[in-house]
Design an enzyme around this catalytic site. Structure first.
Site, PDB file in Angstrom:
ATOM      1  N   HIS A 472     -13.227 -12.512-120.844  1.00 52.30           N
ATOM      2  CA  HIS A 472     -12.057 -12.772-121.541  1.00 52.30           C
ATOM      3  C   HIS A 472     -12.255 -13.798-122.566  1.00 52.30           C
ATOM      4  O   HIS A 472     -12.029 -14.989-122.420  1.00 52.30           O
ATOM      5  CB  HIS A 472     -10.775 -13.063-120.577  1.00 52.30           C
ATOM      6  CG  HIS A 472     -10.352 -12.015-119.532  1.00 52.30           C
ATOM      7  ND1 HIS A 472     -10.887 -12.020-118.183  1.00 52.30           N
ATOM      8  CD2 HIS A 472      -9.825 -10.876-119.933  1.00 52.30           C
ATOM      9  CE1 HIS A 472     -10.312 -10.873-117.744  1.00 52.30           C
ATOM     10  NE2 HIS A 472      -9.535 -10.275-118.508  1.00 52.30           N
ATOM     11  N   HIS A 476     -13.818  -9.981-126.661  1.00 49.51           N
ATOM     12  CA  HIS A 476     -13.055  -8.983-126.028  1.00 49.51           C
ATOM     13  C   HIS A 476     -11.661  -8.693-126.687  1.00 49.51           C
ATOM     14  O   HIS A 476     -11.169  -7.611-126.950  1.00 49.51           O
ATOM     15  CB  HIS A 476     -12.677  -9.425-124.659  1.00 49.51           C
ATOM     16  CG  HIS A 476     -11.540  -8.843-123.946  1.00 49.51           C
ATOM     17  ND1 HIS A 476     -11.721  -7.588-123.692  1.00 49.51           N
ATOM     18  CD2 HIS A 476     -10.269  -9.057-123.565  1.00 49.51           C
ATOM     19  CE1 HIS A 476     -10.631  -7.002-122.993  1.00 49.51           C
ATOM     20  NE2 HIS A 476      -9.919  -7.897-123.054  1.00 49.51           N
ATOM     21  N   HIS A 514      -3.372 -10.849-127.129  1.00 48.07           N
ATOM     22  CA  HIS A 514      -3.254 -10.494-125.777  1.00 48.07           C
ATOM     23  C   HIS A 514      -3.738 -10.897-124.631  1.00 48.07           C
ATOM     24  O   HIS A 514      -3.222 -11.173-123.599  1.00 48.07           O
ATOM     25  CB  HIS A 514      -3.483  -8.836-125.277  1.00 48.07           C
ATOM     26  CG  HIS A 514      -4.907  -8.410-125.120  1.00 48.07           C
ATOM     27  ND1 HIS A 514      -5.961  -8.491-125.930  1.00 48.07           N
ATOM     28  CD2 HIS A 514      -5.399  -8.324-123.705  1.00 48.07           C
ATOM     29  CE1 HIS A 514      -7.066  -8.133-125.470  1.00 48.07           C
ATOM     30  NE2 HIS A 514      -6.882  -7.936-124.044  1.00 48.07           N
ATOM     31  N   ASP A 515      -4.897 -11.786-124.899  1.00 47.03           N
ATOM     32  CA  ASP A 515      -5.450 -12.371-123.849  1.00 47.03           C
ATOM     33  C   ASP A 515      -5.653 -13.859-124.257  1.00 47.03           C
ATOM     34  O   ASP A 515      -6.695 -14.792-123.548  1.00 47.03           O
ATOM     35  CB  ASP A 515      -6.913 -11.943-123.234  1.00 47.03           C
ATOM     36  CG  ASP A 515      -6.849 -11.058-122.224  1.00 47.03           C
ATOM     37  OD1 ASP A 515      -5.831 -11.078-121.445  1.00 47.03           O
ATOM     38  OD2 ASP A 515      -7.508  -9.919-122.129  1.00 47.03           O
ATOM     39  N   ASP A 659      -7.378  -2.014-123.544  1.00 45.08           N
ATOM     40  CA  ASP A 659      -7.602  -3.093-122.783  1.00 45.08           C
ATOM     41  C   ASP A 659      -8.711  -2.780-121.486  1.00 45.08           C
ATOM     42  O   ASP A 659      -9.631  -3.563-121.139  1.00 45.08           O
ATOM     43  CB  ASP A 659      -6.558  -3.871-122.092  1.00 45.08           C
ATOM     44  CG  ASP A 659      -6.740  -5.195-121.593  1.00 45.08           C
ATOM     45  OD1 ASP A 659      -7.841  -5.830-122.163  1.00 45.08           O
ATOM     46  OD2 ASP A 659      -5.962  -5.787-120.832  1.00 45.08           O
TER      47      ASP A 659
END
Length: 766
Positions: A472, A476, A514-515, A659
């Site tokens: 993560h 990524h 998103h992360d 994802d």
């Protein structure tokens, strides 16, 4: 707001009783209580007279004309028919195109130019009639002729407040509508000159309007130094910035010319090249430029690892030797000091690290396309790439919402680029690229590439690197942006028609965020360890809520620690990433982004799968009953109200699958991602064991069998999800599922080897 052309003291929609009360209140004094009561009837009479005068003024309004109303209604019908034709055909000045016209479209084209010129003639005639009733002044215009909102802003440092177009135009009573307790009139839609949320006036119609400009040369020369209210109309109906001075209406033609000339994104901004790209060596830049071409970014086999490697430079902490104490870090730069003109004594050799910037480069290349491709092509002198980018820009310039593309075409200076652009005609060869070479975010929302790169730079800075989080991390995030982009492109024209540019922009930016700030441990750890995040988000989608919240904070320019439950207005958020979005568009953008990020929670995977599968099956049954041959694609049918639930869930579902798409990537890339996933899992398991917490599933390095875990994940999670996606996007079956099957065969073979080794050890042990 004051009625345009009426008494500024008497607002539209205010009853005469209320106005009488206001006037009466203004005349209050202790010595005149009795006389005030006695003069109430007189005040009512005065207000009634003001209303009468205002009504007479309304009757003389520019738009209050049966001829104008008839022409506008006729034009609305013609424009609707032409927009339908424009949407189904690619029309170019440089290529012969055969278009099959319906009877309505033939009627729409016939006499269109004379119809538009007739409207302009009527408007100019009405304007001259009004001007003949107003005393003519020379030099500086009378301030009383200005709209009151503009006059009130003179001498103020703040920009004038944008008004609704509904407050400028007046018309017959039956065309008015009620809103917020007051009468408003002709909406912007009546004239088909609209903001970015609605399809604007076709390019061909704008050209006809501009060609009909018949002002004299002397008036045109005077306008350069003495602007007219065309600038004000351009502000109201074209979304353009007001100049410092605004003047009464002169003629209708100049409005269209000003819309064409003005724009908020400068040409130099469109040619922006991020320093993350410019700092690299020529060989690295050439390789990256080739990888980041629009055609290559669409490929499912795109290698984000290579972008990371090519953009990696040795970084060192730069020490400021003037004015700051030893050891204070002011910036992190490329260790090649000669590129920055820095003396070698300014560099600290401590804590040198290697770091790439794949998120900035991939995100900028995707969202700023094709302007990003043109900037790279210029930098590395790639004529083929330059011609491809110019072709996309030129084709865009012939469509609506293309102010930036037209600006680029008109500003060509270099001879080589002139040849590239002039020779870059619109191809007549069928193509599966429904976006015609780029998303054109600068044209859609007037968001400059520099603003996109700047925002992505801040986002990437909040991701850990691979040395900290093996999975993560910033790489990524970059890979998910590219994967989401590739899946969107696989949807082709049906995807482009199903979703607005705003929705596409938001889902790609959601992929980048998103992360964000991922700690390298999952939700299970957060809950078991009772972390601060688990307490803040009540053990529900802990990390996903944090990611969405942090993304919103970046958009609005606030820090986590500053959130106190109050308004964040005026905190100086990154408004440049919104461009010229309206307030409503910004709310919709952030809502879509938040919903998409929350959809990446794996704990909701099977529930979401069941929902989407049910919606898809219902749509398939409906299409089957129609018995059409060939049957329409599912994507082409999700735009209606009947299937809005599927439409609302599909883009977030797409991001979720991007994802978890690593098992469906080409084999070598997939293996590298798998290693990162389990390295991070095992680090979490070690942490949980050290803290005396239950070790999460797949996180115990002593018991987890990697091939067995991968086969289970791919068979029961990834494969069914992508099979469902293939029903909506058929290309997924040919590309992704075939790669998934190859990787599955590999892990099945590895699982068999592990089973055989285990069996041998068992036999030997016995």
């Amino acid at each position: 707001m004051p009625e345009h052309g009426g008494n500024p003291g008497l607002s539209r929609g205010v009853s005469w009783e209320k106005r009488a009360g206001e006037l009466e209140g203004m005349s209050q004094s202790p010595d005149r209580q009795d006389s005030r009561r006695a003069s109430r009837a007189t005040l009512h009479g005065a207000v009634a007279e003001q209303l009468r005068l205002e009504e007479e003024s309304r009757r003389g309004s520019v738009m209050e004309s049966p001829e104008v109303e008839m022409l506008i209604q006729d034009l609305n019908g013609r424009v609707s028919a032409l927009e339908a034709m424009m949407g189904s055909a690619q029309i170019s000045d440089d290529a012969h195109t055969t278009v099959n016209l319906t009877p309505d479209q033939r009627r729409a084209i016939g006499g269109l130019s004379s119809n538009v010129k007739g409207l302009i003639h009527c408007l100019n005639h009405r304007i001259k009639e009004q001007q003949s009733k107003v005393p003519v002044t020379t030099g500086r215009p009378d301030r009383s002729s200005l709209p009151s909102e503009i006059e009130e802003t003179r001498g103020s440092t703040s920009p004038p407040k944008m008004r609704s177009s509904d407050d400028l135009l007046v018309g017959p009573e039956h065309l008015r509508r009620k809103s917020s307790g007051r009468a408003t009139v002709f909406s912007r839609n009546m004239f088909t000159i609209q903001d970015s949320t609605v399809a604007p006036l076709p390019q061909e119609l704008l050209r006809d309007l501009m060609e009909s400009d018949s002002i004299t040369a002397s008036r045109r020369a005077k306008r350069k130094t003495d602007p007219t209210t065309a600038s004000y109309l351009a502000h109201e109906y074209g979304g353009l910035e007001l100049p410092k001075k605004n003047f009464p209406v002169s003629d209708a033609n100049s409005f269209v010319s000003m819309v064409k000339k003005q724009g908020s994104v400068d040409k130099d901004e469109l040619e922006y090249l991020p320093h993350e790209f410019a700092r690299l060596g020529l060989e690295e830049r050439r390789k990256l430029a080739k990888m980041l071409r629009w055609e290559n970014l669409r490929e499912w086999g795109f290698d984000s690892f290579e972008v990371d490697r090519l953009s990696t430079v040795t970084k060192q902490a730069l020490l400021n030797n003037v004015g700051m104490s030893q050891g204070s870090i002011i910036e992190v730069l490329d260790s090649s000091s000669s590129q920055r003109g820095l003396d070698s004594s300014e560099w600290s050799g401590v804590d040198a690290t290697k770091q790439g910037c794949p998120l900035v480069l991939i995100g900028w290349a995707v969202l700023s396309s094709p302007y990003s491709q043109l900037a790279m092509a210029r930098d590395v002198n790639d004529n083929e790439m330059m011609e491809s980018a110019w072709a996309a820009i030129k084709q865009r310039a012939n469509t609506t919402r293309a102010a930036m593309a037209r600006k680029m075409i008109e500003s060509k200076e270099d001879d080589t680029e002139k040849k590239s652009a002039d020779g870059a005609g619109v191809s007549t060869t069928p193509s599966d690229d429904a976006w015609n070479g780029g998303y054109f975010v600068p044209d859609e929302f007037e968001v400059c590439p520099r603003a996109i790169a700047s925002f992505l730079r801040r986002v990437e800075a909040e991701y850990s690197t691979r040395s900290v989080n093996p999975y993560h991390n910033n790489l990524h995030a970059a890979d998910v942006v590219q994967s989401t982009h590739a899946l969107i492109q696989m949807g082709g024209g049906d995807m482009e028609m199903a979703y607005t540019p705003l929705e596409t922009y938001s889902i790609l930016l959601a992929a980048a965020c998103h992360d964000i700030r991922h700690p390298g441990t999952n939700n299970n750890y957060q809950v078991n360890a009772r972390t601060e995040l688990s307490l803040i988000y009540n053990d529900k989608s802990v990390l996903e809520n944090m990611h969405a919240s942090r993304a919103s904070c970046l958009l609005e320019g606030v820090e986590f620690d500053d959130l106190q439950g109050g308004s964040v207005e005026g905190n100086g958020g990154d408004h440049a990433i919104f461009g010229k979005m309206t307030k409503e568009q910004r709310v919709s953008f952030r809502t879509s982004l938040t919903r998409a990020i929350l959809s990446t929670d794996m704990s909701n995977h099977f529930w979401v799968m069941a929902k989407v599968k049910g919606y898809v099956e219902a749509l398939e049954e409906e299409i089957a009953l129609e018995e059409k041959s060939p049957p329409p694609s599912l994507l082409s049918r999700i735009g209606g109200k009947k299937h809005h639930k599927l439409r609302d869930k599909f883009l977030p579902f797409l991001l979720h699958l991007a994802d978890i798409s690593n098992p469906a990537k080409p084999h070598d890339i997939s293996l590298e991602w798998t290693k990162g996933v389990y390295d991070e899992f095992f680090l979490q398991g070690d942490k949980e064991a050290a803290e005396d917490l239950p070790v999460s599933p797949l996180c115990d390095r002593s018991t987890t069998v990697l091939p067995e875990a991968q086969v289970g994940f791919m068979r029961f999670v990834v494969q069914p999800a992508f099979e469902l996606l293939a029903e909506m996007i058929p290309k997924v079956e040919d590309v992704l599922l075939s790669e998934l099957e190859k990787n599955l065969e590999h892990w099945e073979a590895e699982k068999a080897k592990v089973a055989l080794d285990t069996e041998k050890k068992t036999v030997e042990g016995s």
